[in-house]
Enzyme design. Structure first.
Site, PDB file in Angstrom:
ATOM      1  CB  SER A 107     -19.352  37.631  30.759  1.00 30.82           C
ATOM      2  OG  SER A 107     -18.114  36.957  30.732  1.00 30.82           O
ATOM      3  CE  LYS A 155     -13.002  29.691  27.106  1.00 33.01           C
ATOM      4  NZ  LYS A 155     -11.838  30.163  27.892  1.00 33.01           N
ATOM      5  CG  ASN A 176     -12.723  33.806  23.948  1.00 36.13           C
ATOM      6  OD1 ASN A 176     -12.303  34.076  22.818  1.00 36.13           O
ATOM      7  ND2 ASN A 176     -12.599  34.641  24.959  1.00 36.13           N
ATOM      8  N   GLY A 214      -2.702  22.725  34.382  1.00 38.56           N
ATOM      9  CA  GLY A 214      -3.901  22.339  33.656  1.00 38.56           C
ATOM     10  C   GLY A 214      -3.608  22.112  32.187  1.00 38.56           C
ATOM     11  N   GLY A 216      -6.272  21.891  29.585  1.00 37.06           N
ATOM     12  CA  GLY A 216      -7.462  22.082  28.762  1.00 37.06           C
ATOM     13  C   GLY A 216      -7.308  23.175  27.726  1.00 37.06           C
ATOM     14  NE  ARG A 239      -6.739  15.565  39.079  1.00 39.86           N
ATOM     15  CZ  ARG A 239      -7.156  16.828  38.953  1.00 39.86           C
ATOM     16  NH1 ARG A 239      -7.647  17.258  37.803  1.00 39.86           N
ATOM     17  NH2 ARG A 239      -7.070  17.662  39.981  1.00 39.86           N
ATOM     18  CD  GLU A 242      -2.106   7.387  28.396  1.00 41.38           C
ATOM     19  OE1 GLU A 242      -3.314   7.277  28.058  1.00 41.38           O
ATOM     20  OE2 GLU A 242      -1.388   6.417  28.686  1.00 41.38           O
ATOM     21  N   GLY A 326      -8.257  36.083  38.016  1.00 40.39           N
ATOM     22  CA  GLY A 326      -8.809  35.815  36.703  1.00 40.39           C
ATOM     23  C   GLY A 326      -9.759  36.890  36.232  1.00 40.39           C
TER      24      GLY A 326
END
Length: 375
Positions: A107, A155, A176, A214, A216, A239, A242, A326
């Site tokens: 960044s 975040k 973000n 993922g 998150g 992964r 829950e 990315g």
């Protein structure tokens, strides 16, 4: 006869002074007055000439201050172009990207390239901050600070510290970008638009079915981006099932059919996704295995970029599949952050935005479509 006598006889005296002597004295006085007037005029002209050569305000130039020539150059010359542009620069502001870990962040490269292109003397640094230290850090920022970029794991942590958030940050539960303005702390989410813009730049067409790896905060942004790209169904592979069920209400709000499954079932469906978005950390190895056919047909966006290629990107590249790093997402979301920091609005284009984007892409070695130039 009287006139002749007058010429021969001297003029009579009056009070002991002859008329001739009086006239002579008057003539001398007149001449003296003329000389005095001439001398006074000469003095006035000399003083006027001196005033024209000196500055109008004698106090504007002192021994410690530069004279007019040292400031503006020799009389008649135009100011130096660099000096002129310097006067147009905005006051210096401070910005930073926060996260943990943060050493890998690109960044600073992106933002510095953008502000250089815009002619802004703004600084941008990377700061290692944990979740526990975020509140104290923001509280301690001075008036010279304009904003912050946030990466994992901050975040979600930042949300209670914000005075207001934009619609996307509220929707995804993740911000973000932080703007410090008028004693207010405002939060934004530019990840969603960053994903969409990066995929559009890579030539992505219609998306009906997508996979997300993922569960998150970035997965929520990927889910909203998939909806904006036209997806009707999204499979989320994680992964821990829950810990990821919080994504289901968001998917339903977006009008998406969603299934949350383990990594091992990533490529068990009969339908082949047009898009796979991995939100996993760089270097992560999962049980998600895709067939050669799927990897050739689906575009992969791996939000990680360090180290590169990631294990998943390496699988795609092995069969000449399409991969978007990315870094492309990072560039496009950072462009919107620059909009926010400069204008306070993610929808307000920058001056010469095309040139700014070009400078940012070059700073991290990307082509316009998001391809790594070294590959």
């Amino acid at each position: 006869m009287d006139e002749a006598r007058a010429e021969r006889d001297p003029l009579p005296e009056q009070d002991g002074v002859s008329e001739a002597s009086a006239e002579a004295m008057i003539a001398e006085l007149v001449e003296a007055e003329r000389e005095a007037e001439a001398e006074e005029q000469a003095v006035d002209e000399a003083e006027a000439a001196i005033e024209r050569e000196e500055p109008a305000d004698d106090e504007s130039v002192t021994a410690e201050e530069p004279n007019n020539e040292s400031v503006a150059g020799t009389a008649g010359e135009e100011p130096n172009a660099d000096e002129a542009s310097e006067t147009l620069r905005e006051p210096s502001r401070r910005l930073a990207v926060l996260g943990s870990p943060i050493d890998h962040s690109r960044s600073p490269n992106l933002h510095r390239a953008a502000y250089d292109a815009l002619g802004l003397d703004w600084s941008y640094e990377a700061v290692q901050i944990s979740e526990d230290g975020l509140a104290a850090y923001i509280e301690g920022l001075g008036p010279e600070w304009r904003g912050l970029s946030l990466t994992m794991p901050l975040k979600k942590t930042v949300l209670p510290l914000l005075d207001e958030v934009d619609r996307v940050a509220e929707q995804t539960g993740a911000a973000n970008t932080v703007l410090l303005e008028d004693d207010a702390v405002r939060g934004f989410n530019t990840d969603v638009a960053g994903i969409v813009r990066a995929l559009r730049a890579a030539g992505l067409g219609e998306v009906r079915f997508a996979h997300i790896l993922g569960g998150g905060a970035t997965a929520a942004s990927a889910l909203v981006a998939a909806a904006e790209l036209g997806a009707e169904q999204v499979d989320i592979h994680v992964r821990d099932l829950e810990r990821s069920v919080w994504l289901e209400p968001l998917a339903h709000q977006l009008g998406l059919r969603v299934r949350i499954r383990p990594f091992a079932q990533a490529d068990r469906a009969l339908d082949v996704p047009q898009l796979v978005i991995s939100t996993l950390p760089g270097g992560a190895v999962t049980e998600a295995v895709y067939t050669d056919s799927t990897r050739r047909r689906a575009l992969l966006l791996d939000v990680a970029y360090e180290p590169w290629p990631t294990p998943l990107a390496r699988q795609w590249l092995a069969v000449d599949g399409r991969v978007v790093s990315g870094l492309a997402m990072l560039v496009h979301q950072a462009l919107l952050q620059v909009r926010i920091f400069v204008a306070g609005d993610p929808l307000q284009p920058l001056p010469d935005e095309e040139g700014v984007l070009e400078a940012m892409l070059a700073a991290v070695g990307l082509d316009a479509d998001g391809s790594l130039l070294e590959l």
